[in-house]
Scaffold this active site. Structure first.
Site, PDB file in Angstrom:
ATOM      1  N   ASP A 143       4.876  -7.208   3.630  1.00 47.78           N
ATOM      2  CA  ASP A 143       4.871  -6.973   5.082  1.00 47.78           C
ATOM      3  C   ASP A 143       5.078  -8.351   5.702  1.00 47.78           C
ATOM      4  O   ASP A 143       4.196  -9.219   5.637  1.00 47.78           O
ATOM      5  CB  ASP A 143       3.529  -6.370   5.529  1.00 47.78           C
ATOM      6  CG  ASP A 143       3.608  -5.872   6.978  1.00 47.78           C
ATOM      7  OD1 ASP A 143       4.484  -6.362   7.721  1.00 47.78           O
ATOM      8  OD2 ASP A 143       2.792  -5.008   7.352  1.00 47.78           O
ATOM      9  N   ILE A 188       5.306  -9.466   8.776  1.00 47.08           N
ATOM     10  CA  ILE A 188       4.299  -9.761   9.811  1.00 47.08           C
ATOM     11  C   ILE A 188       3.496  -8.484  10.020  1.00 47.08           C
ATOM     12  O   ILE A 188       3.976  -7.534  10.651  1.00 47.08           O
ATOM     13  CB  ILE A 188       4.930 -10.222  11.143  1.00 47.08           C
ATOM     14  CG1 ILE A 188       5.773 -11.485  10.923  1.00 47.08           C
ATOM     15  CG2 ILE A 188       3.824 -10.482  12.178  1.00 47.08           C
ATOM     16  CD1 ILE A 188       6.483 -11.999  12.156  1.00 47.08           C
ATOM     17  N   ASP A 189       2.301  -8.445   9.463  1.00 41.20           N
ATOM     18  CA  ASP A 189       1.409  -7.319   9.750  1.00 41.20           C
ATOM     19  C   ASP A 189       0.651  -7.700  11.027  1.00 41.20           C
ATOM     20  O   ASP A 189       0.106  -8.805  11.118  1.00 41.20           O
ATOM     21  CB  ASP A 189       0.439  -7.098   8.581  1.00 41.20           C
ATOM     22  CG  ASP A 189      -0.425  -5.878   8.825  1.00 41.20           C
ATOM     23  OD1 ASP A 189       0.113  -4.834   9.231  1.00 41.20           O
ATOM     24  OD2 ASP A 189      -1.654  -5.967   8.626  1.00 41.20           O
ATOM     25  N   GLU A 199       8.809  -3.996   4.557  1.00 41.18           N
ATOM     26  CA  GLU A 199       8.664  -3.143   5.738  1.00 41.18           C
ATOM     27  C   GLU A 199       9.979  -2.991   6.489  1.00 41.18           C
ATOM     28  O   GLU A 199      10.301  -1.908   6.964  1.00 41.18           O
ATOM     29  CB  GLU A 199       7.598  -3.701   6.691  1.00 41.18           C
ATOM     30  CG  GLU A 199       7.515  -2.873   7.957  1.00 41.18           C
ATOM     31  CD  GLU A 199       6.358  -3.183   8.868  1.00 41.18           C
ATOM     32  OE1 GLU A 199       5.784  -4.281   8.760  1.00 41.18           O
ATOM     33  OE2 GLU A 199       6.021  -2.320   9.694  1.00 41.18           O
ATOM     34  N   ASP A 238       1.383  -2.332   4.360  1.00 43.05           N
ATOM     35  CA  ASP A 238       0.223  -2.662   5.195  1.00 43.05           C
ATOM     36  C   ASP A 238      -1.005  -2.969   4.335  1.00 43.05           C
ATOM     37  O   ASP A 238      -1.878  -3.730   4.736  1.00 43.05           O
ATOM     38  CB  ASP A 238      -0.162  -1.482   6.100  1.00 43.05           C
ATOM     39  CG  ASP A 238       0.895  -1.142   7.133  1.00 43.05           C
ATOM     40  OD1 ASP A 238       1.393  -2.062   7.788  1.00 43.05           O
ATOM     41  OD2 ASP A 238       1.198   0.060   7.286  1.00 43.05           O
ATOM     42  N   THR A 241       2.348  -6.913  14.142  1.00 45.77           N
ATOM     43  CA  THR A 241       3.517  -7.351  14.916  1.00 45.77           C
ATOM     44  C   THR A 241       3.233  -7.362  16.417  1.00 45.77           C
ATOM     45  O   THR A 241       3.710  -8.248  17.137  1.00 45.77           O
ATOM     46  CB  THR A 241       4.725  -6.440  14.605  1.00 45.77           C
ATOM     47  OG1 THR A 241       4.984  -6.505  13.208  1.00 45.77           O
ATOM     48  CG2 THR A 241       5.970  -6.889  15.345  1.00 45.77           C
TER      49      THR A 241
HETATM   50  C1  IPD Z   1       0.351  -2.066  11.833  1.00 45.71           C
HETATM   51  C2  IPD Z   1      -0.970  -2.801  11.833  1.00 45.71           C
HETATM   52  C3  IPD Z   1      -2.018  -2.025  12.585  1.00 45.71           C
HETATM   53  C4  IPD Z   1      -2.216  -0.654  12.025  1.00 45.71           C
HETATM   54  C5  IPD Z   1      -0.881   0.095  12.005  1.00 45.71           C
HETATM   55  C6  IPD Z   1       0.157  -0.702  11.235  1.00 45.71           C
HETATM   56  P1  IPD Z   1       2.570  -3.540  11.728  1.00 45.71           P
HETATM   57  O1  IPD Z   1       1.307  -2.750  11.053  1.00 45.71           O
HETATM   58  O2  IPD Z   1      -1.409  -3.019  10.515  1.00 45.71           O
HETATM   59  O3  IPD Z   1      -3.288  -2.654  12.529  1.00 45.71           O
HETATM   60  O4  IPD Z   1      -3.140   0.043  12.819  1.00 45.71           O
HETATM   61  O5  IPD Z   1      -1.124   1.324  11.366  1.00 45.71           O
HETATM   62  O6  IPD Z   1       1.383  -0.010  11.269  1.00 45.71           O
HETATM   63  O7  IPD Z   1       3.416  -2.515  12.397  1.00 45.71           O
HETATM   64  O8  IPD Z   1       2.007  -4.505  12.697  1.00 45.71           O
HETATM   65  O9  IPD Z   1       3.236  -4.217  10.571  1.00 45.71           O
END
Ligand code: IPD
Length: 274
Positions: A95, A97-98, A74, A222, A100
């Site tokens: 990813d 940290i999903d 990412e 993601d 974030t």
């Molecule tokens: C996000 C999360 C969030 C989702 C967003 C993503 P990130 O990833 O997964 O739940 O709704 O579309 O971008 O930015 O925290 O790695």
């Protein structure tokens, strides 16, 4: 010449080792205090120092054990000195940290997500909650697991009784469209959850702790590992009109719910808007 691909169980074992160390780093850095290091697509799309440090750690660890593999992450994309995707049979998708924003706020719903693709198909994946240590794994055709227990998705057959999770992008125009879709969908389901980490949403759907999930705008990192966990738990994972799940839309639903949810989302133009 390209190396032959290793068995998917071997890829999973590497993924689990690397993701555990990565999650430990994220956990430690959270305890030491966290702040925004930069923003990406919008001012609310944040990057912390931990996102970057964890991704670097993952890439370095993979390079040590699998130097000929490609990596897509990412924060640093496909660069960082790893082989180009076309030159390698195996590509790792990370990813760091999903969730974030949850990480930034200290909410216990954020995860390291790491998947291994062979020849373009995801064959192994792990999602590890940084805060709780819960860990989901899957291999293609080999099932999905948490803590040694094989996972099976919800048996719900009535969309009106389904607990449906979703998420929103960072762009204001996209969010406005997603909110309109949600407003039209919510009268037709049990309720909606927006927890803030797509990888974990997919894992909870895999366990039947949620019935279904959909979202527009997800990137490969993601959803790569979570979508495999969901598929291996019996969910149908796809996009609109028979297309594969992708940035346009990801729907993960038990087979009996997929059609009704898909048709509602198609009628609401869920993959439309900015
Ligand atoms: C996000 C999360 C969030 C989702 C967003 C993503 P990130 O990833 O997964 O739940 O709704 O579309 O971008 O930015 O925290 O790695």
């Amino acid at each position: 010449m390209q190396r032959s691909a290793p068995p998917q169980q071997e890829l999973l074992e590497i993924a689990v080792d690397v993701a555990r160390d990565a999650a430990a780093t994220a956990h430690r850095m959270r305890a030491e205090g966290v702040s925004v290091a930069a923003t990406k697509s919008t001012v609310t799309d944040v990057v912390t120092a931990a996102d970057r440090a964890v991704e670097r750690q993952v890439v370095d660890a993979l390079r040590r054990v699998r130097p000929d593999d490609a990596v897509l992450g990412e924060e640093y994309g496909a660069g960082d000195g790893t082989p180009a995707a076309g030159a390698a049979r195996v590509r790792w998708i990370v990813d760091p940290i999903d969730g974030t924003v949850n990480y930034l706020y200290g909410l216990p719903y954020c995860a390291v997500s790491l998947a291994a693709e062979v020849d373009g198909a995801v064959v192994a994946g792990v999602v590890r909650n940084v805060a709780t240590g819960e860990e989901w794994t899957a291999t293609a055709g080999g099932g999905a697991y948490r803590g040694g227990r094989r996972l099976r998705c919800s048996g719900e057959t009535d969309l009106g009784q389904a607990l449906v999770a979703t998420g929103f992008g960072y762009d204001a125009g996209r969010r406005a469209h997603q909110a309109r879709v949600l407003a039209e969908l919510i009268p037709h389901v049990r309720d909606i959850r927006r927890q803030g980490a797509a990888a974990l949403d997919l894992c909870l759907v895999a366990e039947g702790r949620l019935d279904a999930y959909y979202e527009k705008g997800l990137a490969a990192w993601d959803q790569a590992a979570g979508a495999l966990v969901a598929t291996e738990a019996g969910l149908r994972v796809g996009g609109l009109g028979g297309r594969a799940a992708g940035p346009d839309l990801v729907i993960a639903a038990p087979p009996a719910l997929f059609g009704p949810l898909h048709d509602r989302l198609a009628a609401l133009d869920a993959s439309g808007g900015p």
